[in-house]
Design a protein around this motif. Structure first.
Motif, PDB file in Angstrom:
ATOM      1  N   ASP A  28       0.987  -0.910  -0.580  1.00 48.73           N
ATOM      2  CA  ASP A  28      -0.450  -0.103   0.272  1.00 48.73           C
ATOM      3  C   ASP A  28       0.573   1.390  -0.068  1.00 48.73           C
ATOM      4  OD1 ASP A  28      -2.132   1.782   0.199  1.00 48.73           O
ATOM      5  OD2 ASP A  28      -2.460   1.292   2.092  1.00 48.73           O
ATOM      6  N   THR A  29       1.826   1.864  -1.514  1.00 42.19           N
ATOM      7  CA  THR A  29       1.813   2.338  -1.482  1.00 42.19           C
ATOM      8  C   THR A  29       1.557   4.026  -1.133  1.00 42.19           C
ATOM      9  OG1 THR A  29       2.268   2.403  -3.530  1.00 42.19           O
ATOM     10  CG2 THR A  29       4.639   1.462  -2.820  1.00 42.19           C
ATOM     11  N   SER A  30      -0.485   4.336  -1.245  1.00 42.34           N
ATOM     12  CA  SER A  30      -0.301   5.471  -1.786  1.00 42.34           C
ATOM     13  C   SER A  30      -1.107   5.772   0.180  1.00 42.34           C
ATOM     14  CB  SER A  30      -2.106   4.805  -2.284  1.00 42.34           C
ATOM     15  OG  SER A  30      -2.867   3.527  -1.157  1.00 42.34           O
ATOM     16  N   GLY A  31      -1.048   4.382   1.271  1.00 41.68           N
ATOM     17  CA  GLY A  31      -0.847   5.028   2.206  1.00 41.68           C
ATOM     18  C   GLY A  31      -0.064   4.951   2.913  1.00 41.68           C
ATOM     19  N   ARG A  32       1.087   4.679   2.687  1.00 39.31           N
ATOM     20  CA  ARG A  32       2.360   5.592   3.325  1.00 39.31           C
ATOM     21  C   ARG A  32       3.302   6.673   2.743  1.00 39.31           C
ATOM     22  NH1 ARG A  32       7.559   5.015   4.918  1.00 39.31           N
ATOM     23  NH2 ARG A  32       9.600   6.220   3.948  1.00 39.31           N
ATOM     24  N   GLN A  34       2.270  12.914   3.838  1.00 37.61           N
ATOM     25  CA  GLN A  34       1.837  14.012   2.962  1.00 37.61           C
ATOM     26  C   GLN A  34       0.692  15.211   4.402  1.00 37.61           C
ATOM     27  OE1 GLN A  34      -1.068  12.672  -0.099  1.00 37.61           O
ATOM     28  NE2 GLN A  34       0.215  13.260  -1.484  1.00 37.61           N
ATOM     29  N   HIS A  35       0.634  13.912   5.169  1.00 34.26           N
ATOM     30  CA  HIS A  35      -0.411  14.069   6.499  1.00 34.26           C
ATOM     31  C   HIS A  35       0.598  15.122   7.514  1.00 34.26           C
ATOM     32  CE1 HIS A  35      -3.360  14.916   8.744  1.00 34.26           C
ATOM     33  NE2 HIS A  35      -3.094  14.356  10.202  1.00 34.26           N
ATOM     34  N   ARG A  36       1.645  13.957   7.325  1.00 32.10           N
ATOM     35  CA  ARG A  36       3.237  14.641   8.617  1.00 32.10           C
ATOM     36  C   ARG A  36       3.816  15.722   7.891  1.00 32.10           C
ATOM     37  NH1 ARG A  36       8.281  11.744   7.476  1.00 32.10           N
ATOM     38  NH2 ARG A  36       8.056  13.865   5.663  1.00 32.10           N
ATOM     39  N   ASP A  37       4.034  16.023   7.040  1.00 34.19           N
ATOM     40  CA  ASP A  37       4.512  17.047   6.840  1.00 34.19           C
ATOM     41  C   ASP A  37       3.418  18.454   6.654  1.00 34.19           C
ATOM     42  OD1 ASP A  37       6.152  15.887   5.407  1.00 34.19           O
ATOM     43  OD2 ASP A  37       6.106  15.886   3.692  1.00 34.19           O
ATOM     44  N   THR A  79       1.110  10.367  13.289  1.00 38.24           N
ATOM     45  CA  THR A  79       0.615   9.692  11.896  1.00 38.24           C
ATOM     46  C   THR A  79       1.163   8.365  11.464  1.00 38.24           C
ATOM     47  OG1 THR A  79       3.149  10.608  10.621  1.00 38.24           O
ATOM     48  CG2 THR A  79       0.594  11.858  11.021  1.00 38.24           C
ATOM     49  N   GLY A  80       2.994   7.752  11.485  1.00 37.21           N
ATOM     50  CA  GLY A  80       3.076   6.640  11.241  1.00 37.21           C
ATOM     51  C   GLY A  80       3.983   6.872  10.873  1.00 37.21           C
ATOM     52  N   ALA A  81       4.459   7.746   9.825  1.00 35.98           N
ATOM     53  CA  ALA A  81       4.951   8.375   8.751  1.00 35.98           C
ATOM     54  C   ALA A  81       6.735   8.546   9.804  1.00 35.98           C
ATOM     55  CB  ALA A  81       4.752   9.493   8.458  1.00 35.98           C
ATOM     56  N   ARG A  95       5.246  22.974  -0.808  1.00 39.05           N
ATOM     57  CA  ARG A  95       4.276  23.858  -1.083  1.00 39.05           C
ATOM     58  C   ARG A  95       3.572  24.459   0.396  1.00 39.05           C
ATOM     59  NH1 ARG A  95      -0.549  20.651   0.311  1.00 39.05           N
ATOM     60  NH2 ARG A  95       0.202  18.610   0.183  1.00 39.05           N
ATOM     61  N   LYS A  96       2.690  25.572   0.056  1.00 36.81           N
ATOM     62  CA  LYS A  96       1.867  26.159   1.528  1.00 36.81           C
ATOM     63  C   LYS A  96       0.998  25.103   2.374  1.00 36.81           C
ATOM     64  CE  LYS A  96       3.358  30.917   1.158  1.00 36.81           C
ATOM     65  NZ  LYS A  96       3.998  31.553   2.825  1.00 36.81           N
ATOM     66  N   CYS A  97       1.062  25.078   3.535  1.00 33.55           N
ATOM     67  CA  CYS A  97       0.297  24.357   4.082  1.00 33.55           C
ATOM     68  C   CYS A  97      -0.868  25.410   4.126  1.00 33.55           C
ATOM     69  CB  CYS A  97       0.443  23.849   6.050  1.00 33.55           C
ATOM     70  SG  CYS A  97      -0.249  23.463   6.900  1.00 33.55           S
TER      71      CYS A  97
END
Length: 164
Positions: free
Chosen positions: A53-57, A62-65, A127-129, A145-147
């Motif tokens: 599941d590369t999309s999950g990673r 992205q969520h972590r960033d 996030t687990g990242a 990119r801006k958050c």
């Protein structure tokens, strides 16, 4: 790698190491995959070696960033980007080595951390990242990119579900 691909490759390797013929189904599977590779197919896809599941990673990263950018924008806005990166690196490393060990199992940050930078540090680790380990990595994340801080602002108000 899927479980069946893993099992097949393990059985094939074991049979070949022992000087035995592989199971006919495993041999047919391997022959089909190797023919596809010989015809120009991507070996990782042909052998089904890609991550499950590369999309999950990718989503976790992205969520972590976004949380890192949001933490800098909300709690460290008066600092330069470099100072934000250094501060986040130090605070996240310190929290990960101390309070996080006892607070990791919760579904939300502890009440005394909610609405503070530490609440976002909790969310970043949750996030687990992988956690960036250098100020340069944080600076690279902050310079992308801006958050969109609305998700982070919702999180700091005590609604972690809306941050996801």
């Amino acid at each position: 790698m899927t479980a069946s691909a893993t099992a097949r490759l393990i059985r094939l390797a074991a049979a070949l190491r022992a000087g035995m013929r592989p199971h006919p189904e495993d041999a047919a599977w391997a022959a089909q995959r190797l023919d596809a590779i010989a015809a120009g197919a991507d070996p990782v896809r042909a052998l089904d070696l890609g991550a499950a599941d590369t999309s999950g990673r990718r989503k976790a990263l992205q969520h972590r960033d976004n949380l890192i950018r949001g933490a800098a924008a909300i709690h460290l806005a008066d600092m330069s980007r470099r100072a934000q990166a250094i501060t986040l690196q130090h605070k996240l490393a310190r929290y990960a080595a101390s309070g996080w060990r006892w607070e990791a199992s919760g579904d939300a940050p502890p009440q005394h951390r909610a609405g503070k930078l530490e609440g976002l540090l909790w969310a970043i680790l949750k996030t687990g990242a992988p956690v960036p380990t250098s100020a340069r990595q944080f600076q690279n994340i902050l310079s992308r990119r801006k958050c969109e801080t609305h998700c982070v602002r919702n999180f700091t108000r005590g609604s972690p579900a809306s941050a996801a």
